[in-house]
Design an enzyme around this catalytic site. Structure first.
Site, PDB file in Angstrom:
ATOM      1  NE  ARG A  53      -4.065  -1.630   0.386  1.00 45.08           N
ATOM      2  CZ  ARG A  53      -4.366  -3.169  -0.125  1.00 45.08           C
ATOM      3  NH1 ARG A  53      -3.121  -3.692  -0.820  1.00 45.08           N
ATOM      4  NH2 ARG A  53      -5.356  -3.777   0.217  1.00 45.08           N
ATOM      5  CB  SER A  92      -8.684  -1.611   3.873  1.00 46.86           C
ATOM      6  OG  SER A  92      -8.979  -2.975   3.358  1.00 46.86           O
ATOM      7  CD  GLU A  95      -5.099   1.834   2.006  1.00 43.41           C
ATOM      8  OE1 GLU A  95      -4.275   2.042   1.188  1.00 43.41           O
ATOM      9  OE2 GLU A  95      -6.034   1.498   1.962  1.00 43.41           O
TER      10      GLU A  95
HETATM   11  N1  EPU Z   1     -10.808 -10.560   9.918  1.00 39.79           N
HETATM   12  C1  EPU Z   1     -11.409 -10.652  11.049  1.00 39.79           C
HETATM   13  N2  EPU Z   1     -12.274  -9.789  11.203  1.00 39.79           N
HETATM   14  C2  EPU Z   1     -12.802  -8.774  10.243  1.00 39.79           C
HETATM   15  C3  EPU Z   1     -12.245  -8.841   9.197  1.00 39.79           C
HETATM   16  C4  EPU Z   1     -11.264  -9.759   8.971  1.00 39.79           C
HETATM   17  O1  EPU Z   1     -11.137 -11.479  11.837  1.00 39.79           O
HETATM   18  O2  EPU Z   1     -13.606  -8.223  10.450  1.00 39.79           O
HETATM   19  C5  EPU Z   1      -9.835 -11.654   9.619  1.00 39.79           C
HETATM   20  C6  EPU Z   1     -10.130 -12.648   8.622  1.00 39.79           C
HETATM   21  O3  EPU Z   1     -10.944 -13.734   9.168  1.00 39.79           O
HETATM   22  C7  EPU Z   1      -9.091 -13.416   8.066  1.00 39.79           C
HETATM   23  C8  EPU Z   1      -8.033 -11.999   8.167  1.00 39.79           C
HETATM   24  O4  EPU Z   1      -8.690 -11.127   9.074  1.00 39.79           O
HETATM   25  O5  EPU Z   1      -8.339 -14.293   8.822  1.00 39.79           O
HETATM   26  C9  EPU Z   1      -7.820 -11.250   6.571  1.00 39.79           C
HETATM   27  O6  EPU Z   1      -9.312 -10.851   6.306  1.00 39.79           O
HETATM   28  P1  EPU Z   1      -9.732 -10.413   4.733  1.00 39.79           P
HETATM   29  O7  EPU Z   1      -9.128 -11.658   3.948  1.00 39.79           O
HETATM   30  O8  EPU Z   1     -10.917 -10.209   4.704  1.00 39.79           O
HETATM   31  O9  EPU Z   1      -8.499  -9.440   4.209  1.00 39.79           O
HETATM   32  P2  EPU Z   1      -8.055  -8.010   4.817  1.00 39.79           P
HETATM   33  O10 EPU Z   1      -6.635  -8.406   5.292  1.00 39.79           O
HETATM   34  O11 EPU Z   1      -9.007  -7.783   6.027  1.00 39.79           O
HETATM   35  C10 EPU Z   1      -7.122  -7.130   2.899  1.00 39.79           C
HETATM   36  C11 EPU Z   1      -6.951  -5.668   2.079  1.00 39.79           C
HETATM   37  C12 EPU Z   1      -8.241  -5.749   1.211  1.00 39.79           C
HETATM   38  C13 EPU Z   1      -8.139  -6.862   0.355  1.00 39.79           C
HETATM   39  C14 EPU Z   1      -8.467  -8.103   1.072  1.00 39.79           C
HETATM   40  C15 EPU Z   1      -8.315  -9.431   0.055  1.00 39.79           C
HETATM   41  C16 EPU Z   1      -5.668  -4.354   3.488  1.00 39.79           C
HETATM   42  C17 EPU Z   1      -5.457  -3.199   4.165  1.00 39.79           C
HETATM   43  N3  EPU Z   1      -6.839  -4.581   2.947  1.00 39.79           N
HETATM   44  O12 EPU Z   1      -7.965  -7.226   3.671  1.00 39.79           O
HETATM   45  O13 EPU Z   1      -8.110  -4.394   0.541  1.00 39.79           O
HETATM   46  O14 EPU Z   1      -9.331  -6.635  -0.389  1.00 39.79           O
HETATM   47  O15 EPU Z   1      -6.972  -8.356   2.042  1.00 39.79           O
HETATM   48  O16 EPU Z   1      -6.772  -9.290  -0.297  1.00 39.79           O
HETATM   49  O17 EPU Z   1      -4.651  -5.041   3.046  1.00 39.79           O
HETATM   50  C18 EPU Z   1      -8.633  -2.102   0.463  1.00 39.79           C
HETATM   51  O18 EPU Z   1      -7.174  -1.795   0.451  1.00 39.79           O
HETATM   52  O19 EPU Z   1      -9.239  -1.253   0.483  1.00 39.79           O
HETATM   53  C19 EPU Z   1      -8.932  -3.633   0.533  1.00 39.79           C
HETATM   54  C20 EPU Z   1     -10.338  -3.714   0.528  1.00 39.79           C
END
Ligand code: EPU
Length: 340
Positions: A167, A240, A336
């Site tokens: 990012r 995010s 972010e």
């Molecule tokens: N999780 C929770 N609770 C929540 C959300 C997530 O426990 O409310 C846990 C999930 O269970 C999982 C882990 O966190 O174990 C990762 O969750 P997820 O796969 O939904 O991805 P994220 O890390 O929350 C990142 C990116 C997203 C992108 C997704 C998929 C960042 C800041 N965000 O989210 O990007 O779509 O991975 O690759 O890196 C964005 O940048 O706007 C964005 C949406």
């Protein structure tokens, strides 16, 4: 078309997906790079605050903006070269990102499918090295053209010049300096699917797809995003709101001893990336509101405008969430979006 379309006192509410209020002293629709050379020759240009705006989907607007907002509306998309090992495809910075991704797929130039449905424009994509579902821009980047807003001069950037990180890029670290006008993507041939992200693998399996094509992956990503993430057209948000924090391995080990279920992802440099959404959920913010801003009930990493929020309201809940996560886990979250 080189005609500048300029508005004074423009309402920025419809130019930021969070729907936060504010006006710009000047708003210029940039349709061609030449306009910027003329602007850079204005006598007070060096002292004028500048905000480069793409889709406005990564922005927290704090109120009125006293300077000049450059809304990038540069259009165009084309196949530049078909090399033996890659398609080189170019798009104007103002093109809608998701439309561009779907267009490349329809043309038979796959490679960007994992980045389907990300809000914003082509020009904004490299600024924060957008990434999702196992792929980042840096993995498909060829080069870009930008204007140095300090001088009005044009410059091209190769991948090594962009300083891409998670990012992050040189452009994000120098706000207001560069305006990206066009981006070129290198889409490898033969195409290889990227399906290692657990959510994607699960969604494809649920659809009974064993050997996915690029469109299958795009459709799966769209379905996952629609389930988890609020559509900015319906409910104001900036995706995010926090980066996933990267911590030293020993700090991660200490946290795991106390919280064995904590998600963590080893990085190439030996550090560990934590899931900010998980940390926020643990401290009880998921689904909770503070004033008119909420922590989204289906993905704790996203803050949403429940109606009538200002930039100050967003700041207030972000600070409260950061304080609670730090108190409980000793981890400092980093927002972010760009605060203006
Ligand atoms: N999780 C929770 N609770 C929540 C959300 C997530 O426990 O409310 C846990 C999930 O269970 C999982 C882990 O966190 O174990 C990762 O969750 P997820 O796969 O939904 O991805 P994220 O890390 O929350 C990142 C990116 C997203 C992108 C997704 C998929 C960042 C800041 N965000 O989210 O990007 O779509 O991975 O690759 O890196 C964005 O940048 O706007 C964005 C949406």
């Amino acid at each position: 078309m080189t005609l500048a379309l300029e508005t004074r006192g423009a309402d920025l509410g419809r130019f930021n997906t969070f729907g936060l209020p504010g006006r710009a002293a000047r708003l210029v629709h940039v349709r061609a790079a030449e306009q910027l050379r003329a602007l850079a020759r204005e006598p007070d240009w060096a002292h004028t605050p500048r905000l480069v705006l793409g889709g406005g989907s990564n922005l927290v607007l704090g109120g009125d903006f006293a300077g000049i907002v450059l809304k990038v509306d540069i259009a165009g998309r084309r196949l530049l070269r078909a090399e033996a090992e890659a398609w080189i495809v170019e798009a104007g910075a103002g093109e809608n990102w998701h439309d561009f991704v779907r267009w490349t797929l329809a043309q038979g130039w796959p490679g960007l499918e994992n980045l389907s449905l990300i809000p914003g424009t082509v020009g904004a994509a490299p600024i924060q090295n957008i990434g999702a579902y196992g792929l980042e821009i840096v993995d498909r980047f060829d080069s870009l053209d930008a204007i140095d807003l300090d001088t009005g001069a044009a410059r091209s950037f190769g991948v090594a010049d962009c300083g891409f990180g998670y990012r992050d890029s040189v452009f994000k670290r120098q706000p207001g300096r560069w305006l990206v006008t066009a981006v070129r993507f290198r889409l490898p041939r033969p195409w290889q699917p990227v399906t290692r992200y657990a959510d994607v693998a699960r969604e494809l399996a649920a659809r009974g797809i064993e050997v996915p094509g690029a469109l299958d992956i795009s459709d799966a990503v769209i379905a996952i995003r629609r389930r988890k993430l609020p559509d900015p057209a319906e409910i104001g948000n900036a995706g995010s709101f926090f980066k996933n924090p990267v911590v030293e391995a020993d700090a991660c080990a200490r946290l795991l001893a106390a919280h064995p279920a904590m998600p963590h992802y080893p990085q190439a440099d030996g550090r560990e990336k934590l899931a900010a959404g998980w940390l926020i959920e643990q401290v009880g913010w998921k689904g909770r509101d503070l004033g008119p801003v909420g922590c989204y009930e289906r993905q704790a990493l996203v803050l949403v405008n429940r109606g009538g929020a200002t930039g100050a309201d967003v700041r207030r809940i972000a600070d409260a969430i950061m304080a609670d996560v730090e108190a409980r886990f000793g981890v400092r979250l980093e927002p972010e979006p760009v605060f203006v």
